[in-house]
Design a protein around this motif. Sequence first.
Motif, PDB file in Angstrom:
ATOM      1  N   VAL A  74       5.326   5.038   4.215  1.00 33.61           N
ATOM      2  CA  VAL A  74       4.482   4.117   4.962  1.00 33.61           C
ATOM      3  C   VAL A  74       3.028   4.497   4.715  1.00 33.61           C
ATOM      4  CG1 VAL A  74       3.875   3.267   7.249  1.00 33.61           C
ATOM      5  CG2 VAL A  74       6.225   3.850   6.769  1.00 33.61           C
ATOM      6  N   GLY A  75       2.211   3.510   4.524  1.00 33.77           N
ATOM      7  CA  GLY A  75       0.790   3.786   4.370  1.00 33.77           C
ATOM      8  C   GLY A  75       0.052   2.540   3.928  1.00 33.77           C
ATOM      9  N   LYS A  76      -1.264   2.687   3.830  1.00 31.97           N
ATOM     10  CA  LYS A  76      -2.078   1.571   3.344  1.00 31.97           C
ATOM     11  C   LYS A  76      -1.808   1.339   1.869  1.00 31.97           C
ATOM     12  CE  LYS A  76      -6.173   2.498   5.995  1.00 31.97           C
ATOM     13  NZ  LYS A  76      -7.426   3.209   5.794  1.00 31.97           N
ATOM     14  N   PRO A  77      -1.776   0.109   1.415  1.00 34.54           N
ATOM     15  CA  PRO A  77      -1.640  -0.125  -0.020  1.00 34.54           C
ATOM     16  C   PRO A  77      -2.785   0.553  -0.763  1.00 34.54           C
ATOM     17  CG  PRO A  77      -1.306  -2.153   1.170  1.00 34.54           C
ATOM     18  CD  PRO A  77      -1.755  -1.145   2.186  1.00 34.54           C
ATOM     19  N   SER A  78      -2.472   1.160  -1.902  1.00 37.48           N
ATOM     20  CA  SER A  78      -3.540   1.843  -2.637  1.00 37.48           C
ATOM     21  C   SER A  78      -4.430   0.814  -3.322  1.00 37.48           C
ATOM     22  CB  SER A  78      -2.957   2.804  -3.654  1.00 37.48           C
ATOM     23  OG  SER A  78      -1.981   2.164  -4.419  1.00 37.48           O
ATOM     24  N   SER A  79      -5.545   1.272  -3.832  1.00 39.55           N
ATOM     25  CA  SER A  79      -6.636   0.354  -4.189  1.00 39.55           C
ATOM     26  C   SER A  79      -6.206  -0.775  -5.130  1.00 39.55           C
ATOM     27  CB  SER A  79      -7.788   1.139  -4.795  1.00 39.55           C
ATOM     28  OG  SER A  79      -7.289   2.025  -5.749  1.00 39.55           O
ATOM     29  N   ASN A  80      -5.239  -0.513  -6.020  1.00 40.14           N
ATOM     30  CA  ASN A  80      -4.820  -1.569  -6.960  1.00 40.14           C
ATOM     31  C   ASN A  80      -4.156  -2.735  -6.235  1.00 40.14           C
ATOM     32  OD1 ASN A  80      -5.231   0.785  -8.226  1.00 40.14           O
ATOM     33  ND2 ASN A  80      -3.371   0.737  -9.463  1.00 40.14           N
ATOM     34  N   TYR A  81      -3.559  -2.452  -5.097  1.00 39.92           N
ATOM     35  CA  TYR A  81      -2.759  -3.468  -4.437  1.00 39.92           C
ATOM     36  C   TYR A  81      -3.455  -4.065  -3.226  1.00 39.92           C
ATOM     37  CZ  TYR A  81       0.813  -1.411  -7.341  1.00 39.92           C
ATOM     38  OH  TYR A  81       1.521  -0.944  -8.409  1.00 39.92           O
ATOM     39  N   LYS A  82      -4.678  -3.586  -2.990  1.00 41.13           N
ATOM     40  CA  LYS A  82      -5.364  -4.019  -1.773  1.00 41.13           C
ATOM     41  C   LYS A  82      -5.570  -5.525  -1.750  1.00 41.13           C
ATOM     42  CE  LYS A  82      -7.601  -0.361   0.489  1.00 41.13           C
ATOM     43  NZ  LYS A  82      -8.364   0.766   0.056  1.00 41.13           N
ATOM     44  N   ALA A  83      -5.955  -6.062  -2.893  1.00 45.04           N
ATOM     45  CA  ALA A  83      -6.273  -7.482  -2.937  1.00 45.04           C
ATOM     46  C   ALA A  83      -5.042  -8.314  -2.574  1.00 45.04           C
ATOM     47  CB  ALA A  83      -6.758  -7.856  -4.327  1.00 45.04           C
ATOM     48  N   LYS A  84      -3.888  -7.832  -3.016  1.00 47.70           N
ATOM     49  CA  LYS A  84      -2.691  -8.640  -2.827  1.00 47.70           C
ATOM     50  C   LYS A  84      -2.037  -8.390  -1.476  1.00 47.70           C
ATOM     51  CE  LYS A  84       1.240 -10.039  -5.589  1.00 47.70           C
ATOM     52  NZ  LYS A  84       2.191  -9.533  -6.565  1.00 47.70           N
ATOM     53  N   TYR A  85      -2.039  -7.129  -1.038  1.00 45.65           N
ATOM     54  CA  TYR A  85      -1.247  -6.805   0.140  1.00 45.65           C
ATOM     55  C   TYR A  85      -2.075  -6.425   1.357  1.00 45.65           C
ATOM     56  CZ  TYR A  85       2.675  -6.792  -3.069  1.00 45.65           C
ATOM     57  OH  TYR A  85       3.621  -7.152  -3.983  1.00 45.65           O
ATOM     58  N   GLY A  86      -3.399  -6.498   1.249  1.00 42.75           N
ATOM     59  CA  GLY A  86      -4.218  -6.229   2.417  1.00 42.75           C
ATOM     60  C   GLY A  86      -4.385  -4.748   2.684  1.00 42.75           C
ATOM     61  N   THR A  87      -4.978  -4.410   3.820  1.00 41.46           N
ATOM     62  CA  THR A  87      -5.280  -3.018   4.105  1.00 41.46           C
ATOM     63  C   THR A  87      -4.473  -2.465   5.272  1.00 41.46           C
ATOM     64  OG1 THR A  87      -7.111  -3.788   5.446  1.00 41.46           O
ATOM     65  CG2 THR A  87      -7.639  -3.078   3.211  1.00 41.46           C
ATOM     66  N   GLU A  88      -3.595  -3.282   5.839  1.00 46.53           N
ATOM     67  CA  GLU A  88      -2.761  -2.761   6.922  1.00 46.53           C
ATOM     68  C   GLU A  88      -1.668  -1.874   6.338  1.00 46.53           C
ATOM     69  OE1 GLU A  88      -2.021  -2.691  10.436  1.00 46.53           O
ATOM     70  OE2 GLU A  88      -4.183  -2.832  10.131  1.00 46.53           O
ATOM     71  N   ALA A  89      -1.234  -0.872   7.118  1.00 43.77           N
ATOM     72  CA  ALA A  89      -0.176   0.017   6.640  1.00 43.77           C
ATOM     73  C   ALA A  89       1.098  -0.782   6.383  1.00 43.77           C
ATOM     74  CB  ALA A  89       0.087   1.094   7.670  1.00 43.77           C
ATOM     75  N   ARG A  90       1.742  -0.481   5.267  1.00 41.09           N
ATOM     76  CA  ARG A  90       2.968  -1.192   4.898  1.00 41.09           C
ATOM     77  C   ARG A  90       4.066  -0.196   4.563  1.00 41.09           C
ATOM     78  NH1 ARG A  90       2.466  -6.943   3.182  1.00 41.09           N
ATOM     79  NH2 ARG A  90       4.476  -6.363   2.314  1.00 41.09           N
ATOM     80  N   ILE A  91       5.279  -0.727   4.506  1.00 41.01           N
ATOM     81  CA  ILE A  91       6.426   0.109   4.183  1.00 41.01           C
ATOM     82  C   ILE A  91       6.727  -0.018   2.703  1.00 41.01           C
ATOM     83  CG2 ILE A  91       8.855   0.522   4.693  1.00 41.01           C
ATOM     84  CD1 ILE A  91       8.389  -0.991   7.325  1.00 41.01           C
ATOM     85  N   GLN A  92       7.068   1.092   2.088  1.00 41.03           N
ATOM     86  CA  GLN A  92       7.544   1.031   0.715  1.00 41.03           C
ATOM     87  C   GLN A  92       8.940   1.632   0.640  1.00 41.03           C
ATOM     88  OE1 GLN A  92       5.130   2.913  -2.316  1.00 41.03           O
ATOM     89  NE2 GLN A  92       6.804   2.775  -3.778  1.00 41.03           N
ATOM     90  N   LEU A  93       9.863   0.882   0.082  1.00 42.99           N
ATOM     91  CA  LEU A  93      11.221   1.362  -0.144  1.00 42.99           C
ATOM     92  C   LEU A  93      11.460   1.286  -1.635  1.00 42.99           C
ATOM     93  CD1 LEU A  93      12.999  -0.714   2.621  1.00 42.99           C
ATOM     94  CD2 LEU A  93      12.385   1.666   2.752  1.00 42.99           C
ATOM     95  N   ASN A  94      12.009   2.361  -2.195  1.00 38.39           N
ATOM     96  CA  ASN A  94      12.148   2.448  -3.644  1.00 38.39           C
ATOM     97  C   ASN A  94      10.819   2.116  -4.301  1.00 38.39           C
ATOM     98  OD1 ASN A  94      14.771   3.250  -3.462  1.00 38.39           O
ATOM     99  ND2 ASN A  94      15.537   1.170  -3.401  1.00 38.39           N
ATOM    100  N   ASP A  95      10.752   1.110  -5.144  1.00 37.11           N
ATOM    101  CA  ASP A  95       9.482   0.854  -5.821  1.00 37.11           C
ATOM    102  C   ASP A  95       8.797  -0.407  -5.338  1.00 37.11           C
ATOM    103  OD1 ASP A  95       9.296   3.076  -7.319  1.00 37.11           O
ATOM    104  OD2 ASP A  95      10.463   2.295  -8.982  1.00 37.11           O
ATOM    105  N   LYS A  96       9.213  -0.891  -4.180  1.00 38.19           N
ATOM    106  CA  LYS A  96       8.661  -2.174  -3.742  1.00 38.19           C
ATOM    107  C   LYS A  96       8.120  -2.099  -2.324  1.00 38.19           C
ATOM    108  CE  LYS A  96      12.392  -4.748  -4.836  1.00 38.19           C
ATOM    109  NZ  LYS A  96      13.155  -3.964  -5.781  1.00 38.19           N
ATOM    110  N   PHE A  97       7.168  -2.941  -2.046  1.00 44.69           N
ATOM    111  CA  PHE A  97       6.759  -3.114  -0.662  1.00 44.69           C
ATOM    112  C   PHE A  97       7.886  -3.810   0.081  1.00 44.69           C
ATOM    113  CE2 PHE A  97       2.437  -2.827  -2.438  1.00 44.69           C
ATOM    114  CZ  PHE A  97       1.968  -1.833  -1.610  1.00 44.69           C
ATOM    115  N   ALA A  98       8.049  -3.466   1.344  1.00 41.32           N
ATOM    116  CA  ALA A  98       9.164  -4.049   2.079  1.00 41.32           C
ATOM    117  C   ALA A  98       8.736  -4.372   3.496  1.00 41.32           C
ATOM    118  CB  ALA A  98      10.328  -3.081   2.094  1.00 41.32           C
ATOM    119  N   GLU A  99       9.543  -5.157   4.144  1.00 35.92           N
ATOM    120  CA  GLU A  99       9.327  -5.476   5.551  1.00 35.92           C
ATOM    121  C   GLU A  99      10.266  -4.610   6.375  1.00 35.92           C
ATOM    122  OE1 GLU A  99       7.027  -7.553   6.588  1.00 35.92           O
ATOM    123  OE2 GLU A  99       6.468  -7.959   4.521  1.00 35.92           O
ATOM    124  N   VAL A 100      10.002  -4.583   7.681  1.00 34.15           N
ATOM    125  CA  VAL A 100      10.853  -3.774   8.559  1.00 34.15           C
ATOM    126  C   VAL A 100      12.301  -4.242   8.473  1.00 34.15           C
ATOM    127  CG1 VAL A 100      11.198  -3.074  10.937  1.00 34.15           C
ATOM    128  CG2 VAL A 100       8.906  -3.412  10.084  1.00 34.15           C
TER     129      VAL A 100
END
Lengths: 206, 159
Positions: B68-94
């Motif tokens: 869990v954490g903020k998307p790193s700088s490469n992904y900020k534009a696409k996924y915003g700056t709120e903390a997100r979940i990452q499972l395996n190699d993808k962003f995921a929802e709860v």
Amino acid sequence: MAKRAAPEVNAGSMADIAFLLLIFFLVTTTMEKDSGISRKLPPIEESEEDVIIKQKNIFTVLLNGKDQLLVEEELMELKDLRAAAVEFLDNGGGENADGEKCNYCKGKRDPASSDHPDKAIISLKNDRETSYKAYISVQNELVGAYNVLRNRRALEIGPQKGFADMSFTEMTKNAKDVNWPGNKEKLKEVIDQIKKEYPQKLSEVQ
Amino acid sequence: MSKFKKKKGGDLPAVNTASLPDIVFMLLFFFMVATVMREDTLMIENRLPSADQIEKLEKKNLVMYIYVGKPSSNYKAKYGTEARIQLNDKFAEVTDIAAFIAAERASKREEEIPYLTTSLRVDKEANMGIVGDIKQELRKVNALKINYTTTQGDVSNNN
């Protein structure tokens, strides 16, 4: 034709190749840090049966959205939390469920605080806005409080069982260590006894 | 007396470097053995908080990682700056956690399933809301053993 010896392979560049590999592994290495605070979540139970717990046996720790700490309705600094939790857990003002008094507690035996370490529960509440680092700090202090008591107990009963000068933390470490020469069965018994005397009852409320 | 002739001064003899490859190989083997290749590529910032009352996680193959954490700088534009979940190699929802746990369980032997631990690798700047949601989700799928993964250090480093 005269027999010629096979020419020797020049191994001068071996070091360079090895260096190349070495640098690759140096760069890719991440020393994995897989340690942390282990917790067991409570299972979801269908029957919502409220167990009545006396207020004096609950130590409420509240962490609000601004990372301020409220312990038993009073503001507290993080550094004082461990001592407060130890005092609460070790109070031993009454009897446990079997009607036994806590004969190993060294607390004040205040009837207004917890009855027995067996009954004492720490309840940790947090807001959605609480930062994770503050939450972990508080968890760490509370686990620390349990460890303080368990270490003390280990130093008390250890010598009788043949494990002198060994704190609880060392005991658990030795129990897992394959190379440790002592009697593991006996050590595990001591660990279980201490765990029973100071059970970790830490509830995380949603 | 030629026997006691002084050595010709001047040039230092060259240092013998024949054992250099051996030394380098030794280092190389150390790092090869000590290296654990990262299983997941992190797409989030993941600075773990520090704590000192920690236990080591045993049996690395029985651990499921939730980042869990903020998307790193490469992904900020696409996924915003709120903390997100990452499972395996993808962003995921709860809501994806249940499926993730089921997939992890399916990949393990049946007798190992009770020993599976979930390691929560949460950035220290994240807030507890998302962690609470994850915990609730884990309770629903009965994955109750969790570990708040931290680094070794004093809690005062957290600020």
